[in-house]
Scaffold this motif. Structure first.
Motif, PDB file in Angstrom:
ATOM      1  N   ILE A 172       0.827  -1.205   0.000  1.00  0.00           N
ATOM      2  CA  ILE A 172       0.000   0.000   0.000  1.00  0.00           C
ATOM      3  C   ILE A 172       0.865   1.261   0.000  1.00  0.00           C
ATOM      4  N   ILE A 173       1.906   1.271   0.812  1.00  0.00           N
ATOM      5  CA  ILE A 173       2.740   2.462   0.960  1.00  0.00           C
ATOM      6  C   ILE A 173       3.725   2.619  -0.190  1.00  0.00           C
ATOM      7  N   MET A 174       4.474   1.559  -0.461  1.00  0.00           N
ATOM      8  CA  MET A 174       5.572   1.668  -1.419  1.00  0.00           C
ATOM      9  C   MET A 174       5.091   1.750  -2.861  1.00  0.00           C
ATOM     10  N   ARG A 175       4.077   0.956  -3.194  1.00  0.00           N
ATOM     11  CA  ARG A 175       3.661   0.876  -4.601  1.00  0.00           C
ATOM     12  C   ARG A 175       2.260   1.433  -4.840  1.00  0.00           C
ATOM     13  N   GLY A 176       1.606   1.890  -3.784  1.00  0.00           N
ATOM     14  CA  GLY A 176       0.276   2.466  -3.948  1.00  0.00           C
ATOM     15  C   GLY A 176      -0.786   1.448  -4.302  1.00  0.00           C
ATOM     16  N   GLN A 177      -0.535   0.169  -4.054  1.00  0.00           N
ATOM     17  CA  GLN A 177      -1.499  -0.884  -4.371  1.00  0.00           C
ATOM     18  C   GLN A 177      -2.325  -1.221  -3.129  1.00  0.00           C
ATOM     19  N   THR A 178      -3.614  -1.435  -3.324  1.00  0.00           N
ATOM     20  CA  THR A 178      -4.497  -1.852  -2.228  1.00  0.00           C
ATOM     21  C   THR A 178      -5.031  -3.244  -2.540  1.00  0.00           C
ATOM     22  N   PRO A 179      -4.421  -4.288  -1.970  1.00  0.00           N
ATOM     23  CA  PRO A 179      -4.862  -5.659  -2.274  1.00  0.00           C
ATOM     24  C   PRO A 179      -6.312  -5.891  -1.847  1.00  0.00           C
ATOM     25  N   THR A 180      -6.975  -6.781  -2.544  1.00  0.00           N
ATOM     26  CA  THR A 180      -8.357  -7.119  -2.204  1.00  0.00           C
ATOM     27  C   THR A 180      -8.383  -8.100  -1.030  1.00  0.00           C
ATOM     28  N   ILE A 181      -9.556  -8.204  -0.404  1.00  0.00           N
ATOM     29  CA  ILE A 181      -9.718  -9.143   0.708  1.00  0.00           C
ATOM     30  C   ILE A 181      -9.493 -10.577   0.229  1.00  0.00           C
ATOM     31  N   GLY A 182     -10.011 -10.888  -0.960  1.00  0.00           N
ATOM     32  CA  GLY A 182      -9.851 -12.236  -1.502  1.00  0.00           C
ATOM     33  C   GLY A 182      -8.399 -12.603  -1.715  1.00  0.00           C
ATOM     34  N   ILE A 203      12.432  -1.506  11.438  1.00  0.00           N
ATOM     35  CA  ILE A 203      13.670  -1.061  10.791  1.00  0.00           C
ATOM     36  C   ILE A 203      13.716  -1.483   9.324  1.00  0.00           C
ATOM     37  N   SER A 204      13.012  -2.575   8.989  1.00  0.00           N
ATOM     38  CA  SER A 204      13.016  -3.048   7.601  1.00  0.00           C
ATOM     39  C   SER A 204      12.161  -2.191   6.670  1.00  0.00           C
ATOM     40  N   VAL A 205      11.347  -1.269   7.226  1.00  0.00           N
ATOM     41  CA  VAL A 205      10.540  -0.378   6.388  1.00  0.00           C
ATOM     42  C   VAL A 205      11.479   0.533   5.600  1.00  0.00           C
ATOM     43  N   PRO A 206      11.390   0.566   4.265  1.00  0.00           N
ATOM     44  CA  PRO A 206      12.311   1.377   3.457  1.00  0.00           C
ATOM     45  C   PRO A 206      12.171   2.869   3.756  1.00  0.00           C
ATOM     46  N   GLU A 207      13.255   3.599   3.557  1.00  0.00           N
ATOM     47  CA  GLU A 207      13.241   5.043   3.783  1.00  0.00           C
ATOM     48  C   GLU A 207      12.687   5.813   2.587  1.00  0.00           C
ATOM     49  N   THR A 208      12.672   5.183   1.420  1.00  0.00           N
ATOM     50  CA  THR A 208      12.165   5.854   0.212  1.00  0.00           C
ATOM     51  C   THR A 208      11.081   5.008  -0.432  1.00  0.00           C
ATOM     52  N   LEU A 209      10.133   5.693  -1.116  1.00  0.00           N
ATOM     53  CA  LEU A 209       9.061   5.016  -1.830  1.00  0.00           C
ATOM     54  C   LEU A 209       9.551   4.536  -3.183  1.00  0.00           C
ATOM     55  N   ALA A 210       8.667   3.837  -3.884  1.00  0.00           N
ATOM     56  CA  ALA A 210       9.048   3.287  -5.190  1.00  0.00           C
ATOM     57  C   ALA A 210       9.421   4.385  -6.182  1.00  0.00           C
ATOM     58  N   ASN A 211       8.826   5.568  -6.038  1.00  0.00           N
ATOM     59  CA  ASN A 211       9.124   6.667  -6.964  1.00  0.00           C
ATOM     60  C   ASN A 211      10.343   7.482  -6.546  1.00  0.00           C
ATOM     61  N   GLY A 212      11.030   7.065  -5.477  1.00  0.00           N
ATOM     62  CA  GLY A 212      12.252   7.736  -5.058  1.00  0.00           C
ATOM     63  C   GLY A 212      12.065   8.799  -4.003  1.00  0.00           C
ATOM     64  N   THR A 213      10.829   9.145  -3.642  1.00  0.00           N
ATOM     65  CA  THR A 213      10.593  10.163  -2.614  1.00  0.00           C
ATOM     66  C   THR A 213      10.776   9.566  -1.223  1.00  0.00           C
ATOM     67  N   GLN A 214      11.095  10.450  -0.274  1.00  0.00           N
ATOM     68  CA  GLN A 214      11.301  10.008   1.108  1.00  0.00           C
ATOM     69  C   GLN A 214       9.977   9.594   1.742  1.00  0.00           C
ATOM     70  N   PHE A 215      10.026   8.512   2.521  1.00  0.00           N
ATOM     71  CA  PHE A 215       8.850   8.080   3.278  1.00  0.00           C
ATOM     72  C   PHE A 215       8.958   8.710   4.662  1.00  0.00           C
ATOM     73  N   GLY A 216       8.325   9.855   4.838  1.00  0.00           N
ATOM     74  CA  GLY A 216       8.476  10.656   6.041  1.00  0.00           C
ATOM     75  C   GLY A 216       8.163   9.958   7.349  1.00  0.00           C
ATOM     76  N   PRO A 217       7.051   9.230   7.447  1.00  0.00           N
ATOM     77  CA  PRO A 217       6.677   8.619   8.741  1.00  0.00           C
ATOM     78  C   PRO A 217       7.557   7.452   9.179  1.00  0.00           C
ATOM     79  N   ARG A 218       8.527   7.072   8.358  1.00  0.00           N
ATOM     80  CA  ARG A 218       9.300   5.865   8.668  1.00  0.00           C
ATOM     81  C   ARG A 218       9.972   5.948  10.034  1.00  0.00           C
ATOM     82  N   ASN A 219      10.647   7.065  10.352  1.00  0.00           N
ATOM     83  CA  ASN A 219      11.341   7.191  11.637  1.00  0.00           C
ATOM     84  C   ASN A 219      10.371   7.208  12.809  1.00  0.00           C
TER      85      ASN A 219
END
Length: 539
Positions: free
Chosen positions: A174-184, A372-388
């Motif tokens: 959801i965060i890195m690639r903007g995908q929202t998997p279905t319940i199924g 700690i395994s949560v990446p610091e940057t998103l798939a598009n290269g921008t910083q993932f601010g809430p990570r810290n």
């Protein structure tokens, strides 16, 4: 290839960590406090010491080095009968509670933690949703919790890693690639994790169990036992199933089979090595948690005020504990009703027991490694601010649930009147009684079939067994042979004194140069085994 200086630094760090584990474990024993709590606090304190080597926690180190053997050890000591008996409740906690926690944290984060939206909250919930098998086993056993509660907590912590890692996988998508998997798709993925992981673990267990029929050598058995958890974990991960469940399934299966393929001598060696290994790995894990404080603060410093961070940490920890409490009470009731509906009559758990189950949702190194395994940057290269902030909140939850809840557990179970019973359990007493009666029957049959020249030897053995039987029966029968029980205790004390006299004799002979150290060690092992039995008999 690491340089000589790099190897020297690594050796220094490992030596320092091992010394810390040994020293603070002794202090914990003296203070009568569970050693994981003391080690975490010691790591925190030492992290403030100037010029201390900084030891970052690598998630791959946790998941690939520490986790497989510790899960395998926990699964090995888990009772399959109790695990199966509590499976409904364990499933409600390992699956339902994880999902409820992820959802609850996502909702709370969006409304009360302004720096996090629901997506970041979902990821944070996935990070902290799973209880820690290492913490649960180490603390729950040491504080005297009732056996039933310990079985439930161990089973939950062994299984919820699979659902927690699935939630983490979904949160990262959801965060890195903007995908929202279905319940199924989520349900299918969970089923594959469970079926694939359990299947791989059982397959490896069956193969190893078959190979064990051709092995009866202590060092070889130890090597095999060390390889198995890593093989199961890596095989499960290789097919994108749950490596955690593969290790758990393999450990449960081989633990039951080991009663038939381990010889007594091999079993003593393997158990001794694994006791030492799990203590070392547990100790290193908890010290490393405490030592991460400088890295956690470095990542969050400047972005938020100290007051804001403390408020976030305290409020989030309380919310996480509350979410567990809210889920546990109806889950226990539902499990009870389902078991009664399927024809299993049992006593309904009391509210005090349920409260303790809710209070013991401790988090540990798995949550911190996941954060700690949560990446610091998103798939598009921008910083993932809430990570810290996610790392900081996970660290706060670990401290609160591990240290605060762990320290209050002994007082809580005493206040609720739930302290575990000491001495021999009813099942153990019954097992000893049946085993001794059959041994006596075997000896009496042997005496009938042998010549009169051997009667004295059989009478001596029968006398010992009959005294032991009287000791077992004296605990729960009104007409038990109290004289025989007292006699057995006197015999045990006398026999233990005789063994100690033998030990003093062989040490004196060694010191005088009349026997070699090899002879001493051979006889010393025999005396150790004999004296350990007498010490158990006195419990």
């Amino acid at each position: 290839m690491p340089s000589g200086a790099g190897l020297h630094a690594l050796e220094t760090v490992i030596l320092l960590l091992l010394i810390m584990v040994a020293v603070f474990a002794v202090i914990a024993h003296r203070l009568k406090v569970p050693y994981p709590i003391v080690l975490v606090l010691a790591g925190l304190a030492i992290s403030f010491v100037p010029h201390m080597p900084r030891i970052p926690l690598d998630p791959s180190l946790v998941f690939l080095i520490f986790l497989p053997p510790l899960l395998y050890s926990a699964a090995w000591t888990t009772s399959w009968r109790e695990f199966r008996h509590n499976l409904v409740l364990i499933s409600l906690l390992a699956v339902g509670l994880v999902g409820f926690t992820v959802w609850g944290v996502a909702v709370v984060s969006e409304h009360f933690i302004t720096a996090l939206d629901w997506k970041a909250g979902f990821l944070l919930g996935a990070v902290v949703a799973t209880t820690d098998a290492i913490a649960a086993t180490s603390i729950a056993r040491s504080v005297g919790l009732p056996r039933r509660i310990v079985d439930i907590l161990e089973g939950e912590s062994l299984l919820n890693d699979a659902t927690g890692l699935l939630a983490l996988e979904l949160g990262l998508s959801i965060i890195m690639r903007g995908q929202t998997p279905t319940i199924g798709s989520g349900i299918l993925r969970l089923l594959y994790l469970i079926v694939g992981g359990v299947g791989i673990g059982l397959l490896i267990g069956v193969v190893v169990g078959w190979l064990e029929n051709f092995i009866d050598d202590g060092p070889v058995e130890i090597v095999v036992s060390l390889v198995v958890p890593y093989a199961a974990y890596l095989a499960g991960e290789h097919v994108h199933a749950s490596g955690v469940l593969a290790v758990v399934a393999c450990g449960l299966y081989l633990s039951r089979k080991s009663a038939t393929f381990f010889s007594p001598g091999v079993r003593l060696q393997v158990v001794g090595v694994w006791d030492a290994l799990t203590f070392i790995l547990n100790g290193l894990v908890f010290v490393l948690i405490g030592l991460q404080l400088p890295y956690v603060l470095a990542g969050i410093r400047g972005a938020y005020g100290l007051t804001t961070l403390l408020e976030y940490g305290a409020v989030f920890s309380v919310i996480l504990i509350a979410l567990r409490m809210i889920w546990v009470f109806p889950a226990v009731k539902m499990a009870f009703l389902l078991r009664r509906w399927t024809g299993h009559a049992e006593k309904k758990p009391g509210a005090r027991n349920v409260f303790v189950i809710g209070w013991t949702g401790m988090r540990g190194v798995i949550a911190l490694a996941a954060a700690i395994s949560v990446p610091e940057t998103l798939a598009n290269g921008t910083q993932f601010g809430p990570r810290n902030l996610i790392v900081f909140l996970a660290f706060c939850v670990i401290l609160v649930t591990l240290v605060l809840q762990g320290l209050t557990l002994p007082s809580l179970i005493r206040a609720l009147g739930l302290a575990g019973a000491t001495g021999m359990s009813t099942e153990e007493r019954e097992a000893r009684k049946v085993a001794l009666e059959e041994a006596i029957a075997h000896l009496e049959e042997g005496r009938k079939n042998c010549g009169s020249a051997y009667f004295h030897a059989f009478d001596d053995l029968l006398d010992r067994y009959q005294h032991r039987l009287a000791e077992v029966e004296s605990g729960h029968q009104d007409n038990a042979d109290e004289h025989g029980a007292h006699t057995y205790r006197q015999v045990v004390e006398a026999a233990e004194g005789a063994v100690q006299a033998e030990r003093r004799a062989i040490i004196r002979l060694r010191d005088e140069g009349r026997i070699s150290d090899d002879v001493l060690r051979t006889m010393e092992r025999e005396l150790d085994l004999e004296e350990s039995r007498y010490q158990v008999a006195k419990l």
